[in-house]
Design a protein around this motif. Structure first.
Motif, PDB file in Angstrom:
ATOM      1  N   GLY A  32      64.141  87.898 -79.318  1.00 11.47           N
ATOM      2  CA  GLY A  32      65.110  87.973 -79.898  1.00 11.47           C
ATOM      3  C   GLY A  32      66.437  88.767 -79.686  1.00 11.47           C
ATOM      4  N   THR A  33      67.435  89.277 -79.805  1.00  7.30           N
ATOM      5  CA  THR A  33      68.593  89.678 -79.041  1.00  7.30           C
ATOM      6  C   THR A  33      69.276  90.210 -80.652  1.00  7.30           C
ATOM      7  N   GLU A  34      69.417  91.232 -80.618  1.00  2.00           N
ATOM      8  CA  GLU A  34      70.357  92.021 -81.931  1.00  2.00           C
ATOM      9  C   GLU A  34      72.323  92.312 -80.471  1.00  2.00           C
ATOM     10  N   ILE A  35      73.259  91.733 -82.166  1.00  2.00           N
ATOM     11  CA  ILE A  35      74.514  92.354 -81.227  1.00  2.00           C
ATOM     12  C   ILE A  35      75.186  93.994 -81.692  1.00  2.00           C
ATOM     13  N   TYR A  36      75.390  94.863 -80.568  1.00  2.00           N
ATOM     14  CA  TYR A  36      75.759  96.086 -81.138  1.00  2.00           C
ATOM     15  C   TYR A  36      77.761  96.241 -80.771  1.00  2.00           C
ATOM     16  N   GLU A  69      73.232 108.523 -76.983  1.00  2.00           N
ATOM     17  CA  GLU A  69      72.337 108.988 -78.024  1.00  2.00           C
ATOM     18  C   GLU A  69      71.307 108.070 -79.160  1.00  2.00           C
ATOM     19  N   ASN A  70      71.878 107.785 -79.701  1.00  2.00           N
ATOM     20  CA  ASN A  70      71.341 107.061 -80.394  1.00  2.00           C
ATOM     21  C   ASN A  70      71.409 105.219 -80.585  1.00  2.00           C
ATOM     22  N   LEU A  71      71.559 104.745 -79.467  1.00  2.00           N
ATOM     23  CA  LEU A  71      71.941 103.559 -79.276  1.00  2.00           C
ATOM     24  C   LEU A  71      70.587 103.216 -78.571  1.00  2.00           C
ATOM     25  N   PRO A  72      69.809 102.403 -79.024  1.00  2.00           N
ATOM     26  CA  PRO A  72      68.260 101.531 -78.958  1.00  2.00           C
ATOM     27  C   PRO A  72      68.164 101.543 -77.797  1.00  2.00           C
ATOM     28  N   LYS A  73      66.869 102.193 -76.778  1.00  2.00           N
ATOM     29  CA  LYS A  73      66.598 102.143 -75.633  1.00  2.00           C
ATOM     30  C   LYS A  73      66.402 100.860 -75.178  1.00  2.00           C
ATOM     31  N   LYS A  74      66.982  99.691 -75.337  1.00  2.00           N
ATOM     32  CA  LYS A  74      66.877  98.077 -75.245  1.00  2.00           C
ATOM     33  C   LYS A  74      67.481  98.171 -73.632  1.00  2.00           C
ATOM     34  N   LYS A  75      67.098  96.545 -73.408  1.00  2.00           N
ATOM     35  CA  LYS A  75      67.815  95.826 -72.235  1.00  2.00           C
ATOM     36  C   LYS A  75      68.936  94.659 -72.500  1.00  2.00           C
ATOM     37  N   ILE A  76      69.885  95.979 -72.122  1.00  2.00           N
ATOM     38  CA  ILE A  76      71.329  95.157 -72.676  1.00  2.00           C
ATOM     39  C   ILE A  76      71.926  93.647 -71.717  1.00  2.00           C
ATOM     40  N   SER A  77      72.135  93.539 -72.173  1.00  2.00           N
ATOM     41  CA  SER A  77      72.572  91.798 -71.054  1.00  2.00           C
ATOM     42  C   SER A  77      74.057  91.473 -71.425  1.00  2.00           C
ATOM     43  N   ARG A  78      74.532  90.398 -72.474  1.00  2.00           N
ATOM     44  CA  ARG A  78      75.972  90.118 -72.242  1.00  2.00           C
ATOM     45  C   ARG A  78      76.073  91.482 -73.168  1.00  2.00           C
ATOM     46  N   MET A  79      78.535  91.444 -72.173  1.00  2.00           N
ATOM     47  CA  MET A  79      78.509  92.347 -73.123  1.00  2.00           C
ATOM     48  C   MET A  79      80.453  91.788 -73.410  1.00  2.00           C
ATOM     49  N   LYS A 125      87.291  98.753 -78.745  1.00  2.00           N
ATOM     50  CA  LYS A 125      86.008  98.067 -78.881  1.00  2.00           C
ATOM     51  C   LYS A 125      85.376  97.517 -77.767  1.00  2.00           C
ATOM     52  N   ILE A 126      84.071  97.590 -77.971  1.00  2.00           N
ATOM     53  CA  ILE A 126      82.718  96.137 -76.865  1.00  2.00           C
ATOM     54  C   ILE A 126      82.296  96.023 -77.973  1.00  2.00           C
ATOM     55  N   ALA A 127      81.276  94.870 -77.476  1.00  2.00           N
ATOM     56  CA  ALA A 127      80.599  94.371 -78.434  1.00  2.00           C
ATOM     57  C   ALA A 127      79.244  93.661 -77.019  1.00  2.00           C
ATOM     58  N   ILE A 128      77.781  94.464 -77.246  1.00  2.00           N
ATOM     59  CA  ILE A 128      76.987  94.352 -76.306  1.00  2.00           C
ATOM     60  C   ILE A 128      75.592  93.628 -76.790  1.00  2.00           C
ATOM     61  N   VAL A 129      75.165  92.656 -76.101  1.00  2.00           N
ATOM     62  CA  VAL A 129      73.625  92.081 -76.713  1.00  2.00           C
ATOM     63  C   VAL A 129      72.545  93.543 -76.400  1.00  2.00           C
ATOM     64  N   LEU A 130      71.775  93.324 -77.159  1.00  2.00           N
ATOM     65  CA  LEU A 130      70.668  94.176 -76.517  1.00  2.00           C
ATOM     66  C   LEU A 130      69.400  93.168 -77.176  1.00  2.00           C
ATOM     67  N   ASP A 131      68.094  93.686 -76.061  1.00  2.00           N
ATOM     68  CA  ASP A 131      66.603  92.787 -76.679  1.00  2.00           C
ATOM     69  C   ASP A 131      66.237  94.090 -78.264  1.00  2.00           C
TER      70      ASP A 131
END
Length: 286
Positions: free
Chosen positions: A19-23, A263-273, A279-285
């Protein structure tokens, strides 16, 4: 961690995918040195939430979300914090993109009946109103798209190899521009030029395509350890994700440098942006 059977448009095959999340984050640029801050998880659920795209004038992010094995298009208003489901069909919709006239959302529709991947547009004000732009039975299965204007676009067409097509809705022109391409297709801000990623020999190159001149120019070499996901800032700086990091390309020094992440961004793999102004939206595992 929950896993789902997710349709990968790049390969056209069913593969188990995390699964992935959008930040959503703030993006600041100090003389070409980029910093991200204030991360907010705008999807915050188990499962596939991916392929963010900003509306150019409204405070909306469109994205694809999978529930019960089927993907639909959602929007998130980052002023009000409200999410809205846009499509709810028997097919699966991916890669939402606001068309240049701002009247439609174009997206890839994967047909449940036969697996075809058509390019379709939905009226933003009335999503029940739809039009097929390209049928994959005629053009090949389409994975991604980027628009120059309401009548011209480029598409990623699946095959062996994957190919980049330039298409005109006015003239019905369909020209193959490049082969062995990656998944990132973008119109470069303030230009009438696209960027794409292409594998040549053993290297992945980020390149530009100018439709009016029919020319291709190299920008940079993509990191071989990355998945070749790119995005452009409004100031014309290209970004690339690699594992848990994001890099920006210094066009003067001709080298990649790290973007400062909070620092408070989860240390997960980043893919799409996706980027819009500050503003920036990034996809994290997950």
């Amino acid at each position: 961690m929950k896993k789902l059977l997710t349709i990968l448009l790049f390969s056209g095959k069913l593969l188990a995918q995390n699964g992935t999340e959008i930040y959503l984050l703030d993006l600041s640029d100090s003389g070409g040195n980029l910093t991200l801050s204030n991360p907010k998880n705008i999807t915050n659920r188990l499962g596939y939430d991916n392929q963010p795209f900003f509306h150019p004038t409204k405070p909306l992010i469109y994205y694809a979300a999978m529930q019960d094995g089927q993907s639909d298009i959602w929007s998130y208003n980052y002023k009000t914090g409200v999410g809205v489901r846009i499509t709810n069909t028997i097919d699966s919709e991916y890669s939402p993109t606001v068309t240049p006239d701002k009247k439609y959302l174009s997206c890839i529709v994967q047909r449940k009946s036969n697996g075809d991947q058509d390019l379709v547009k939905y009226n933003i004000d009335n999503p029940i109103e739809t039009q097929i732009i390209f049928e994959s039975q005629k053009t090949g299965k389409i994975g991604y798209q980027a628009w120059l204007n309401p009548k011209e676009l480029i598409t990623f067409v699946l095959g062996e190899p994957q190919t980049l097509h330039y298409q005109s809705l006015s003239t019905k022109k369909d020209a193959i521009v490049a082969s062995n391409i990656g998944r990132s297709l973008h119109l470069i801000p303030k230009q009438k030029v696209f960027s794409f990623v292409q594998k040549i020999d053993e290297k992945w190159l980020i390149r530009t395509f100018n439709p009016s001149k029919n020319t291709i120019i190299d920008i940079a070499e993509s990191n071989p350890a990355s998945e070749h996901y790119n995005a452009w800032t409004s100031n014309g700086i290209i970004l690339e994700s690699k594992t848990t990091e994001i890099f920006s390309f210094d066009a003067i020094a001709k080298q990649w440098k790290p973007v400062v992440l909070p620092e408070n961004l989860p240390k997960k793999k980043i893919s799409r942006m996706a980027v819009k102004g500050s503003k920036i939206a990034i996809v994290l595992d997950e």
